[in-house]
Write an enzyme that holds these catalytic residues in place. Structure first.
Site, short mmCIF file in Angstrom:
data_model
loop_
_atom_site.label_atom_id
_atom_site.label_comp_id
_atom_site.label_asym_id
_atom_site.label_seq_id
_atom_site.Cartn_x
_atom_site.Cartn_y
_atom_site.Cartn_z
N LYS A 113 -3.05 4.27 1.45
CA LYS A 113 -3.84 4.58 2.64
C LYS A 113 -4.60 5.90 2.46
O LYS A 113 -5.76 6.00 2.85
CB LYS A 113 -2.97 4.61 3.90
CG LYS A 113 -2.44 3.22 4.22
CD LYS A 113 -2.18 2.96 5.68
CE LYS A 113 -2.05 1.43 5.86
NZ LYS A 113 -1.60 0.96 7.12
N LYS A 194 -3.97 -7.78 -0.90
CA LYS A 194 -3.38 -8.55 0.21
C LYS A 194 -4.38 -8.67 1.37
O LYS A 194 -5.23 -7.80 1.55
CB LYS A 194 -2.06 -7.92 0.68
CG LYS A 194 -2.21 -6.67 1.52
CD LYS A 194 -0.92 -6.38 2.32
CE LYS A 194 -1.20 -5.30 3.34
NZ LYS A 194 -0.30 -5.18 4.44
N LYS A 197 -5.58 -6.23 7.94
CA LYS A 197 -6.36 -5.99 9.15
C LYS A 197 -7.44 -4.95 8.92
O LYS A 197 -8.48 -4.97 9.55
CB LYS A 197 -5.47 -5.44 10.28
CG LYS A 197 -4.39 -6.35 10.78
CD LYS A 197 -3.80 -5.74 12.05
CE LYS A 197 -2.37 -6.20 12.29
NZ LYS A 197 -1.37 -5.24 11.77
N1 AQP Z 1 -1.22 -10.27 3.62
C1 AQP Z 1 0.01 -10.40 4.10
N2 AQP Z 1 0.81 -11.38 3.64
C2 AQP Z 1 2.07 -11.54 4.13
N3 AQP Z 1 2.59 -10.77 5.11
C3 AQP Z 1 1.83 -9.79 5.60
N4 AQP Z 1 2.04 -8.87 6.56
C4 AQP Z 1 0.94 -8.09 6.69
N5 AQP Z 1 -0.01 -8.49 5.82
C5 AQP Z 1 0.50 -9.54 5.13
C6 AQP Z 1 3.27 -8.77 7.33
O1 AQP Z 1 2.93 -8.77 8.71
C7 AQP Z 1 3.91 -8.01 9.42
C8 AQP Z 1 3.21 -7.11 10.40
O2 AQP Z 1 2.36 -6.26 9.68
P1 AQP Z 1 1.84 -4.89 10.24
O3 AQP Z 1 1.21 -5.08 11.53
O4 AQP Z 1 2.92 -3.87 10.17
O5 AQP Z 1 0.69 -4.53 9.25
P2 AQP Z 1 0.65 -4.19 7.75
O6 AQP Z 1 1.85 -4.63 6.99
O7 AQP Z 1 0.31 -2.76 7.60
O8 AQP Z 1 -0.53 -5.10 7.25
P3 AQP Z 1 -1.91 -5.42 7.91
O9 AQP Z 1 -1.72 -6.38 9.03
O10 AQP Z 1 -2.83 -5.92 6.88
O11 AQP Z 1 -2.46 -4.07 8.48
P4 AQP Z 1 -3.16 -2.85 7.72
O12 AQP Z 1 -4.47 -3.32 7.22
O13 AQP Z 1 -3.29 -1.86 8.83
O14 AQP Z 1 -2.26 -2.41 6.61
C9 AQP Z 1 4.72 -7.24 8.39
O15 AQP Z 1 6.01 -7.82 8.30
C10 AQP Z 1 3.97 -7.43 7.11
O16 AQP Z 1 4.86 -7.53 6.02
#
Ligand code: AQP
Length: 328
Positions: A113, A194, A197
């Site tokens: 990040k 991956k 968001k």
């Molecule tokens: N690409 C992914 N494949 C499988 N699982 C995923 N998760 C996130 N991206 C993937 C799982 O979703 C749950 C909630 O995630 P989060 O809201 O904590 O966000 P994150 O892990 O930081 O990933 P995001 O949604 O892509 O957000 P950003 O872009 O802000 O990092 C978790 O259990 C995660 O494992």
């Protein structure tokens, strides 16, 4: 025998996508049949990166609404906003006092990040400590997460052990529940990263609430490769392999049977079949979402916070007593 407790959280950092759904949420919904589940919209985690407070208010309620539409049942699970339950932050502080900075320095999500331009603030740095507090607060023993959160869960386990060694056996050491398939849904635009968001490219992800037309367009434009065969090979064919995994999870069919059917069908036909499967999987969520109104969601979240505070306070007393912080 008492049912085991499951904890998981989702950040309201933007629109919930297929990676969140297939990697985590779908599992959350199923687990409600067999476990005591605690599901949390982790808004304190989300403010560790730059954000706009007005937009955030909406994103928070949106995230809650999508989770409810996806099947989180507030009558069976504790479901609330993390910021409304202050015991999370209190336990995070206690755990922070036993977290070596050397361990935090190794966390790849923080490094990624910051490399992408986020300010290197203390909240982002200590994110895994708050995550450990979220989980340990309710003495959860199972944590359904995507593969991307594996390193943070390892740290949670380590902190539970450190705490127990020093203060007595208070916390269960939690296990990850990572789906066997689609543990990591990859970006449609760059299948080596991956699905996320925060990717500025909107075509990189399918959103849970995308209309069928948009889903089809995004999947048709998914990056593949120049060899026309549809086969599973994450090294040579990461884009096609990602689509195969997505389709396999949505249809319940094995990857082998999909390869048998689409191996030489051409990418156009294959991508349309993947789109059909994703559209069918998301249709009930879209329709449940349309039937929920924001006031109802706010009411559910208020009630969830009250219940969660009561439960969290009971557990937090145990941690306070163990650490010499009990009320006098
Ligand atoms: N690409 C992914 N494949 C499988 N699982 C995923 N998760 C996130 N991206 C993937 C799982 O979703 C749950 C909630 O995630 P989060 O809201 O904590 O966000 P994150 O892990 O930081 O990933 P995001 O949604 O892509 O957000 P950003 O872009 O802000 O990092 C978790 O259990 C995660 O494992």
């Amino acid at each position: 025998m008492d049912r085991q407790t499951v904890f998981s959280g989702l950040q309201p950092t933007g629109n919930v996508h297929l990676g969140n759904y297939l990697g985590a949420l779908r599992n959350w919904v199923k687990l409600q049949d067999s476990y005591d589940c605690v599901y949390c919209v982790v808004d304190l985690h989300a403010i560790t990166v730059d954000y706009d407070p007005k937009q955030f208010e909406q994103d928070r309620i949106e995230a809650a609404k999508v989770l409810l539409a996806a099947g989180i049942d507030p009558d069976r699970s504790l479901f609330y906003f993390q910021s409304q339950v202050p015991q999370h932050s209190e336990l995070s502080w206690i755990l922070g006092t036993m977290t070596p900075t050397g361990v935090l320095n190794r966390m790849t999500q923080y490094k990624d990040k910051v490399a992408k331009g986020e300010a290197a603030n203390l909240g982002l740095y200590s994110y895994p400590v708050l995550m450990a507090a979220d989980i340990l607060l309710y003495h959860a023993s199972l944590v359904p997460i995507g593969d991307d959160q594996r390193q943070h869960l390892e740290m949670t386990r380590d902190l539970a052990e450190r705490f127990n060694n020093r203060f007595g056996n208070v916390f269960p050491v939690p296990e990850a529940l990572i789906p066997e398939t689609t543990a990591r849904v990859m970006s449609l635009a760059d299948p080596t990263a991956k699905m996320s968001k925060s990717d500025p490219n909107e075509k990189s992800r399918v959103l849970i609430l995308d209309s069928p037309d948009v889903v089809r367009k995004k999947i048709r434009s998914a990056v593949t490769d120049s060899d026309p065969d549809v086969r599973f090979d994450t090294e040579e064919k990461p884009g096609v392999s990602n689509l195969l995994e997505i389709m396999s999870t949505c249809t319940g069919r094995s990857i082998d049977s999909l390869v048998d059917e689409y191996g030489s069908a051409g990418y156009g036909k294959f991508k349309d079949a993947v789109a059909d499967a994703v559209i069918a999987e998301l249709a009930p969520i879209r329709s449940a979402y349309q039937n929920l109104d924001d006031d109802e969601v706010a009411r559910i979240m208020r009630r969830g916070a009250l219940d969660a505070r009561t439960k969290a306070e009971g557990f937090q007393q145990i941690a306070r007593e163990a650490t010499g912080l009990a009320a006098i």
